[in-house]
Design a protein around this motif. Structure first.
Motif, short mmCIF file in Angstrom:
data_model
loop_
_atom_site.label_atom_id
_atom_site.label_comp_id
_atom_site.label_asym_id
_atom_site.label_seq_id
_atom_site.Cartn_x
_atom_site.Cartn_y
_atom_site.Cartn_z
N MET A 100 41.70 62.59 117.73
CA MET A 100 40.94 62.81 118.40
C MET A 100 41.77 63.96 119.36
N VAL A 101 41.12 64.61 119.54
CA VAL A 101 40.92 65.72 120.56
C VAL A 101 39.86 66.09 121.79
N VAL A 102 40.57 66.38 123.36
CA VAL A 102 39.56 66.19 124.46
C VAL A 102 40.12 67.79 125.09
N ALA A 103 38.61 68.10 124.86
CA ALA A 103 38.69 69.27 125.35
C ALA A 103 38.50 69.27 127.47
N VAL A 104 38.93 70.12 128.23
CA VAL A 104 39.07 69.84 129.47
C VAL A 104 38.52 71.40 129.93
N ASP A 105 37.09 71.54 130.18
CA ASP A 105 37.27 72.80 130.92
C ASP A 105 37.22 72.91 132.15
N GLY A 106 37.10 74.36 132.92
CA GLY A 106 36.48 74.29 134.00
C GLY A 106 36.60 75.46 135.04
N TYR A 107 36.66 75.74 136.42
CA TYR A 107 36.98 76.64 136.57
C TYR A 107 38.27 76.29 137.87
N SER A 108 38.69 77.51 138.15
CA SER A 108 40.13 77.41 138.80
C SER A 108 40.55 76.50 139.84
N SER A 109 41.50 75.99 139.85
CA SER A 109 41.99 74.82 141.63
C SER A 109 41.47 73.85 140.85
N THR A 110 40.82 72.80 140.42
CA THR A 110 39.48 71.99 139.62
C THR A 110 39.80 71.29 140.23
N GLY A 111 42.24 71.36 140.09
CA GLY A 111 42.33 69.92 140.08
C GLY A 111 42.67 69.45 137.84
N LYS A 112 42.43 70.59 136.94
CA LYS A 112 42.02 69.89 135.42
C LYS A 112 43.70 69.56 134.86
N SER A 113 44.88 70.33 135.02
CA SER A 113 46.24 70.08 135.02
C SER A 113 46.30 68.42 135.60
N THR A 114 46.09 68.70 136.52
CA THR A 114 46.62 67.54 137.13
C THR A 114 46.07 65.61 136.65
N VAL A 115 44.60 65.88 136.65
CA VAL A 115 43.92 65.16 136.23
C VAL A 115 43.64 65.12 134.70
N ALA A 116 43.77 66.06 133.50
CA ALA A 116 44.70 65.81 132.16
C ALA A 116 46.10 64.92 132.16
N LYS A 117 46.76 65.27 132.85
CA LYS A 117 48.26 64.77 132.29
C LYS A 117 48.11 63.22 132.16
N LEU A 118 47.09 62.77 133.98
CA LEU A 118 46.94 61.04 133.68
C LEU A 118 46.18 60.92 132.79
N VAL A 119 44.79 61.17 132.46
CA VAL A 119 44.57 60.54 131.20
C VAL A 119 45.19 60.46 130.15
N ALA A 120 45.96 61.77 129.64
CA ALA A 120 47.03 61.95 128.71
C ALA A 120 47.87 60.59 128.57
#
Length: 235
Positions: A1-21
């Protein structure tokens, strides 16, 4: 499975993606960190001058001997970015790098170099990958696509607090201008601009807690996985 998370800077993409992972047992790949690592190397080697001008030929040469990898720090569980084996996680989050990364990321040959690496990482197993063009370019057939956004005020406050917590002397207005500048460059560059693809689930986290975001995204991923469906052709 591949989950893609895109978006603007400083929206917390990395923080949330790590927790989901962590919740779903996915491999987390921070593509933004990869562009920041290239930017750091370019700054160190003088490929970006004090006026922000980029020596593209020098950057091309730097890519030839560059290896970017990720690891989890066994002491505190923190994800770390490695540049040629050197831990550079804190340094790539500095304002110095933030002010130059959009220019580096706009270079077609840099994106080509890193996109191929990202695709190779994605082929190795179940992954969640965040960036600017994951669902549109890197993995247009990703199983689940998210697009994260928030108001400029909220994103500036988050970035400002993050930098101050690291002991960096920055002004709120300086951070706000940097966020706006990155938004414009990311959305208007000729190669792989930031776009919200039609089949992405929009997550406006202006008023959401991190826990709410994670729960929302996990439910969508689990539903998709349970259905056993995979997007085809980006639909």
């Amino acid at each position: 499975m591949v989950v893609a998370v895109d978006g603007y800077s400083s929206t917390g993409k990395s923080t949330v993606a790590k927790l989901v992972a962590a919740k779903l047992g996915l491999m987390y790949i921070d593509t933004g960190a990869m562009y920041r690592a290239v930017t750091l190397k370019a700054l160190r080697e003088g490929a970006i001058d004090e006026g922000g001008r980029i020596d593209e030929e020098k950057v091309r040469e730097l890519l030839k001997g560059m290896e970017i990898a990720f690891r989890v720090d066994g002491r505190d569980g923190r994800y770390e970015t490695l540049l040629n084996g050197e831990p550079v996680e804190d340094e790539i989050r500095s304002m110095r790098v933030a002010e130059s990364v959009s220019g580096i990321a706009a270079l077609g040959f840099v994106r080509e170099f890193l996109v191929e690496q990202q695709r190779e990482l994605g082929r190795k197993g179940d992954v969640i990958m965040d960036g600017r063009d994951i669902g549109s370019v890197v993995f247009p057939d990703a199983d689940v696509k998210f697009f994260m956004t928030a108001t400029l005020q909220v994103r500036t406050e988050r970035r400002y607090r993050e930098l101050k917590a690291k002991g960096m002397e920055v002004g709120f207005e300086e951070v706000e201008e940097n966020v706006k500048k990155r938004d414009y460059i990311d959305s208007h560059r000729e190669v792989s601009p930031l776009v919200q693809v039609p089949d992405a689930v929009v997550v406006d986290n202006s008023c959401m807690t991190i826990e709410e975001e994670v729960d929302f995204m996990v439910k969508i991923i689990e539903t998709k996985k349970g259905n056993g469906l995979r997007n085809e052709g980006g639909n």
